[in-house]
Design a protein around this motif. Structure first.
Motif, short mmCIF file in Angstrom:
data_model
loop_
_atom_site.label_atom_id
_atom_site.label_comp_id
_atom_site.label_asym_id
_atom_site.label_seq_id
_atom_site.Cartn_x
_atom_site.Cartn_y
_atom_site.Cartn_z
N ALA A 54 0.91 -1.07 -0.13
CA ALA A 54 -0.07 0.05 0.08
C ALA A 54 0.87 1.24 0.10
CB ALA A 54 -0.93 0.02 1.21
N ALA A 55 1.94 1.21 0.82
CA ALA A 55 2.91 2.28 0.84
C ALA A 55 3.44 2.58 -0.64
CB ALA A 55 3.92 2.17 1.94
N LEU A 56 4.14 1.59 -1.04
CA LEU A 56 4.45 1.88 -2.54
C LEU A 56 3.38 2.32 -3.49
CD1 LEU A 56 6.68 -1.82 -2.54
CD2 LEU A 56 7.46 0.82 -2.39
N ARG A 57 2.28 1.78 -3.42
CA ARG A 57 1.17 2.20 -4.48
C ARG A 57 0.91 3.60 -4.15
NH1 ARG A 57 -1.33 -2.77 -3.43
NH2 ARG A 57 -1.21 -4.20 -5.31
N GLY A 58 0.94 4.02 -2.79
CA GLY A 58 0.95 5.55 -2.51
C GLY A 58 1.75 6.53 -2.90
N LEU A 59 2.98 6.14 -3.44
CA LEU A 59 3.94 6.75 -4.12
C LEU A 59 3.70 6.71 -5.50
CD1 LEU A 59 7.17 5.86 -1.60
CD2 LEU A 59 5.60 7.92 -1.79
N GLY A 60 2.79 5.87 -6.25
CA GLY A 60 2.83 5.85 -7.53
C GLY A 60 3.39 4.77 -8.24
N TRP A 61 4.03 3.73 -7.60
CA TRP A 61 4.59 2.45 -7.84
C TRP A 61 3.65 1.41 -8.10
CZ3 TRP A 61 9.48 3.23 -9.66
CH2 TRP A 61 10.22 4.46 -9.37
N SER A 62 3.99 0.42 -9.00
CA SER A 62 3.18 -0.74 -9.12
C SER A 62 3.98 -1.81 -8.51
CB SER A 62 2.88 -1.09 -10.61
OG SER A 62 2.28 -0.01 -11.13
N PRO A 63 3.77 -2.22 -7.13
CA PRO A 63 4.65 -3.29 -6.61
C PRO A 63 4.41 -4.80 -6.96
CG PRO A 63 2.82 -2.66 -5.07
CD PRO A 63 2.65 -1.74 -6.37
N VAL A 64 5.28 -5.31 -7.09
CA VAL A 64 5.45 -6.81 -7.49
C VAL A 64 6.34 -7.28 -6.08
CG1 VAL A 64 4.75 -6.88 -9.58
CG2 VAL A 64 7.18 -7.08 -9.00
N GLY A 65 6.05 -8.66 -5.83
CA GLY A 65 6.87 -9.13 -4.63
C GLY A 65 7.44 -10.64 -4.91
N VAL A 66 8.55 -10.98 -4.40
CA VAL A 66 9.24 -12.14 -4.50
C VAL A 66 9.51 -12.62 -3.08
CG1 VAL A 66 11.32 -13.48 -5.11
CG2 VAL A 66 10.29 -11.94 -6.67
N ASP A 67 9.07 -13.77 -2.67
CA ASP A 67 9.59 -14.25 -1.40
C ASP A 67 9.80 -15.79 -1.43
OD1 ASP A 67 9.13 -12.89 1.69
OD2 ASP A 67 9.29 -14.84 1.65
N LEU A 68 10.67 -16.31 -0.23
CA LEU A 68 10.85 -17.70 -0.43
C LEU A 68 10.01 -18.46 0.26
CD1 LEU A 68 13.18 -19.75 -1.00
CD2 LEU A 68 14.25 -19.25 1.09
N SER A 69 9.10 -17.83 1.12
CA SER A 69 8.16 -18.59 2.04
C SER A 69 6.80 -18.65 1.35
CB SER A 69 7.91 -17.70 3.39
OG SER A 69 7.09 -18.23 4.16
N ALA A 70 6.34 -19.75 0.85
CA ALA A 70 4.73 -19.81 0.56
C ALA A 70 3.94 -19.65 1.60
CB ALA A 70 4.67 -21.38 0.12
N GLY A 71 4.11 -19.68 2.99
CA GLY A 71 3.34 -19.35 3.83
C GLY A 71 2.89 -17.91 4.04
N MET A 72 4.07 -17.06 3.92
CA MET A 72 3.73 -15.62 3.77
C MET A 72 3.28 -15.28 2.59
SD MET A 72 5.17 -14.69 6.55
CE MET A 72 6.16 -13.21 6.59
N LEU A 73 3.39 -15.75 1.62
CA LEU A 73 2.84 -15.17 0.13
C LEU A 73 1.43 -15.78 0.06
CD1 LEU A 73 5.72 -16.44 -2.55
CD2 LEU A 73 4.96 -14.13 -1.58
N ARG A 74 0.92 -16.74 1.04
CA ARG A 74 -0.47 -16.81 1.18
C ARG A 74 -1.16 -15.61 1.46
NH1 ARG A 74 -2.08 -19.31 4.92
NH2 ARG A 74 -0.28 -20.09 6.10
N HIS A 75 -0.68 -14.85 2.43
CA HIS A 75 -1.33 -13.54 2.88
C HIS A 75 -0.99 -12.61 1.92
CE1 HIS A 75 -2.53 -15.38 6.56
NE2 HIS A 75 -1.22 -16.02 6.94
N ALA A 76 0.17 -12.53 1.10
CA ALA A 76 0.60 -11.43 0.33
C ALA A 76 -0.23 -11.41 -1.08
CB ALA A 76 2.26 -11.61 0.12
N ARG A 77 -0.62 -12.54 -1.51
CA ARG A 77 -1.65 -12.55 -2.84
C ARG A 77 -2.62 -11.73 -2.83
NH1 ARG A 77 -0.09 -18.16 -2.34
NH2 ARG A 77 1.70 -18.71 -3.95
#
Length: 218
Positions: A54-77
């Motif tokens: 949300a903070a990145l979008r608030g600055l005008g950027w289009s965020p995408v993410g990479v992470d090693l943890s499938a558990g964390m990405l369940r919430h990130a999606r």
């Protein structure tokens, strides 16, 4: 590779994150100061549950993410587009991104110099990398932050080691451990990655919890 955060992903989302609402560490202020407004894709390395999207979008950027943890990405999606991947081997082609951020993750990455080299690889010329992490001088297994107005720094700062030692059992370090990078080694890793340092900022409080670094790809 097995991600340590898989086991604590739900605790992190539902118990730890609510305690950080309101930017008590000044992380968003440091991010805004160093990254600034822009457009295009901004890659977040180690995006976790995507709480910074949300903070990145608030600055005008289009965020995408990479992470090693499938558990964390369940919430990130639900917060940003994500990919399961190793920050030391990013699934991204060379020289294509205007911005990369690493927010509160460098102590989770024992191979952080390799991560910085990967970030430099995927940045286009002139692209910026913003690192915001725990302050290496005042946070680590050597630091007791039970009283934020009088942080006690014990021997161990120069050791540069991985530890689960922590002044609190309500945080992350005692659960998954963390690597410590003394300031000189941390800043040196940016230079070794071929990046040019061009901005710094620190968090709030009498003894800052976070340090921000901005670097650019020549």
């Amino acid at each position: 590779m097995r991600a340590a955060y898989d086991e604590i992903a739900d605790w992190y989302e539902h118990e730890f994150l609510p305690r950080t609402e309101g930017d008590p560490l000044g992380l968003n202020r440091v991010l805004t100061e160093l990254l600034g407004r822009g457009d295009g894709t901004c890659l977040e390395i180690g995006c976790g549950t995507g709480v910074h999207a949300a903070a990145l979008r608030g600055l005008g950027w289009s965020p995408v993410g990479v992470d090693l943890s499938a558990g964390m990405l369940r919430h990130a999606r639900v917060r940003l587009p994500v990919a399961l991947g190793d920050a030391g081997r990013l699934p991204i082609r060379d020289g294509c991104l205007p911005a990369v951020v690493a927010l509160m993750v460098h102590t989770d990455m024992p191979g952080y110099p390799d991560v910085l080299r990967e970030a430099a690889r995927v940045l286009r010329p002139g692209g910026r990398l913003v690192h915001v992490g725990v302050h290496p001088c005042f946070c680590g297994g050597f630091a007791d932050r039970a009283d934020p107005a009088a942080v006690v720094v014990r021997p161990g700062y120069l050791d540069g080691h991985w530890t689960k030692q922590s002044w609190t059992d309500q945080g992350i370090r005692d659960k998954v451990g963390a690597s410590h990078w003394p300031l000189a080694e941390l800043l040196g890793a940016f230079l070794e990655a071929g990046l040019v340092l061009d901005g710094f900022a620190e968090g709030t409080g009498p003894t800052p919890t976070v340090l921000g670094v901005r670097a650019r790809k020549p």
